[in-house]
Scaffold this motif. Structure first.
Motif, mmCIF file in Angstrom:
data_model
loop_
_atom_site.group_PDB
_atom_site.id
_atom_site.type_symbol
_atom_site.label_atom_id
_atom_site.label_comp_id
_atom_site.label_asym_id
_atom_site.label_seq_id
_atom_site.Cartn_x
_atom_site.Cartn_y
_atom_site.Cartn_z
ATOM 1 N N TRP A 42 -12.036 -29.734 67.537
ATOM 2 C CA TRP A 42 -12.844 -30.853 67.071
ATOM 3 C C TRP A 42 -12.156 -32.127 67.546
ATOM 4 O O TRP A 42 -11.000 -32.387 67.197
ATOM 5 C CB TRP A 42 -12.973 -30.833 65.560
ATOM 6 N N ASN A 153 -17.570 -31.163 69.090
ATOM 7 C CA ASN A 153 -17.020 -29.865 69.464
ATOM 8 C C ASN A 153 -17.872 -29.321 70.603
ATOM 9 O O ASN A 153 -19.086 -29.218 70.483
ATOM 10 C CB ASN A 153 -17.042 -28.914 68.262
ATOM 11 N N LEU A 162 -15.405 -28.618 60.771
ATOM 12 C CA LEU A 162 -14.474 -29.747 60.874
ATOM 13 C C LEU A 162 -13.530 -29.768 59.680
ATOM 14 O O LEU A 162 -12.333 -30.048 59.829
ATOM 15 C CB LEU A 162 -15.255 -31.057 60.965
#
Length: 399
Positions: A42, A153, A162
């Motif tokens: 992420w 992502n 996340l």
């Protein structure tokens, strides 16, 4: 006098003090990192502040994946991320930067998209055979918002949320509007001929500060109680790291700095020791003579969080040998001209310090590529670097 002893939290077993960093500088190695590290991570891209109202957008090129992204707030107030490509012939819809528009119109053939990414208009539509507008909206990128950060992502199916990626040490520890206290006061970017690891490493240890910053920030850390400037607090998390930098309670204030302090707030090289209103994630150990925290969101984002401001530095690898560096500086919102001038003084000081942090990267890369060193050796004050390379190795070894 002995230096402060670092309070170290997290697992250190298995972390290597000797790293064959030269072996990581090949293009073949980088291509593995791009797929197994960067595609699965992420990655923070910008802030919700950058897209404050419906139709406002932020566009950034991401050289790691040779793409450009649009972050845009829809009419439903939701922030979305799309590839910056018209679905007709792939033309970029928008240039890099900030803007606002009720619709996104391609300058090539006039196709029109909504802020939610839907295709609204095809020029001369009856000339297209079997094209359903429902199937030709903008190509989305998986994204989530935490606090005021927008993360993306690039994996087709992200392996974790996340929240799981950030972990409990971050996710719920900055929730009192800390990041909203600051506004962006400068942004600059440049390309360096060095590997991205070296850039991240330059900011995740304080061992260098006594030497590299001896002219610009002189006595801003350590002092008599901590002459070697040991970090008072360091956390090694599942993937990320955080440490606190020690301020110098005996810092000598120069005349111009005294004027800036008189009319504004302390940022650098002086620091405000009052952390009573800060969230638990900032100065987590509540160290008395605290300067700022340094955090690495693995793999490529480092930010320095203080009482009245912060710096965010992102390292976007272009290749094994080149990196795009983006630095964004944030500080308290000013109320008058005196505070504005004071803030500008400290902004300039911080700019010079960060330029010094980046100044060694290209020569390090050159000598490591020469393959004259069997390894680099890391001290306990460089434990965050040991952790960084351990996380990288684990992600490369994963299926």
């Amino acid at each position: 006098m002995e230096s402060v002893q670092t309070s170290l939290h997290g697992r250190t077993a298995g972390l290597q003090a000797r790293i064959d960093l030269a072996a990581m500088l090949s293009q073949e190695h980088f291509e593995q990192e791009r797929e197994k590290i960067f595609r699965r991570a992420w990655l923070p891209l910008c802030h919700t502040d950058d897209v404050p109202t419906p139709g406002s957008y932020y566009v950034q090129d991401v050289p790691t994946f040779n793409t450009s992204l649009i972050v845009i707030r829809g009419n439903d107030n939701r922030v979305r991320v799309f590839h910056n490509a018209c679905t007709h012939r792939g033309n970029k819809l928008l240039p890099e930067g900030l803007g606002s528009s009720r619709t996104l119109t391609c300058g090539f053939h006039g196709w029109v998209f909504s802020p939610e990414g839907a295709l609204r208009h095809i020029t001369d539509e009856h000339q297209f055979e079997g094209v359903d507008k429902e199937n030709y909206g903008l190509v989305p990128v998986t994204s989530e918002v935490w606090e005021n950060f927008v993360f993306v992502n690039f994996d087709d199916r992200p392996r974790e949320s996340l929240q799981d990626w950030l972990g409990p040490e971050f996710y719920a520890r900055y929730d009192n509007g800390y990041f909203d206290r600051h506004e962006n006061i400068s942004t600059y970017s440049f390309i360096i001929d060095a590997n991205w690891h070296l850039g991240v490493n330059a900011f995740t240890e304080g061992y260098h500060t006594l030497y590299l910053h001896r002219r610009t920030a002189r006595d801003y850390q350590g002092g008599k109680i901590n002459p070697q400037r040991h970090r008072p607090h360091m956390e090694l998390m599942r993937r990320h790291t955080r440490y606190s930098a020690p301020a110098n309670p005996d810092h000598h204030v120069l005349p111009m700095e005294a004027v800036a302090i008189k009319h504004g707030r302390k940022l650098l090289p002086s620091f405000d020791f009052d952390y009573s209103l800060l969230p638990p994630g900032v100065n987590p150990s509540r160290y008395e003579y605290w300067a700022f925290d340094v955090l690495e969101w693995f793999p490529n984002f480092v930010f320095l969080t203080g009482n009245h401001g912060r710096n965010e530095v992102t390292f976007w690898p272009i290749s094994a040998d080149r990196t795009l560096v983006v630095n964004r500086t944030y500080a308290y919102k000013t109320r008058n001209l005196g505070e504005r001038l004071s803030r500008d003084y400290f902004r300039a000081r911080g700019r010079d310090v960060i330029r010094e942090d980046l100044s060694t990267l290209e020569v390090q890369h050159q000598m490591l590529k020469a393959n004259v060193l069997p390894h680099v050796v890391l001290s306990r004050q460089e434990m965050a670097l040991r952790h960084h390379f351990s996380v990288a190795a684990n992600m490369l070894a994963a299926d």
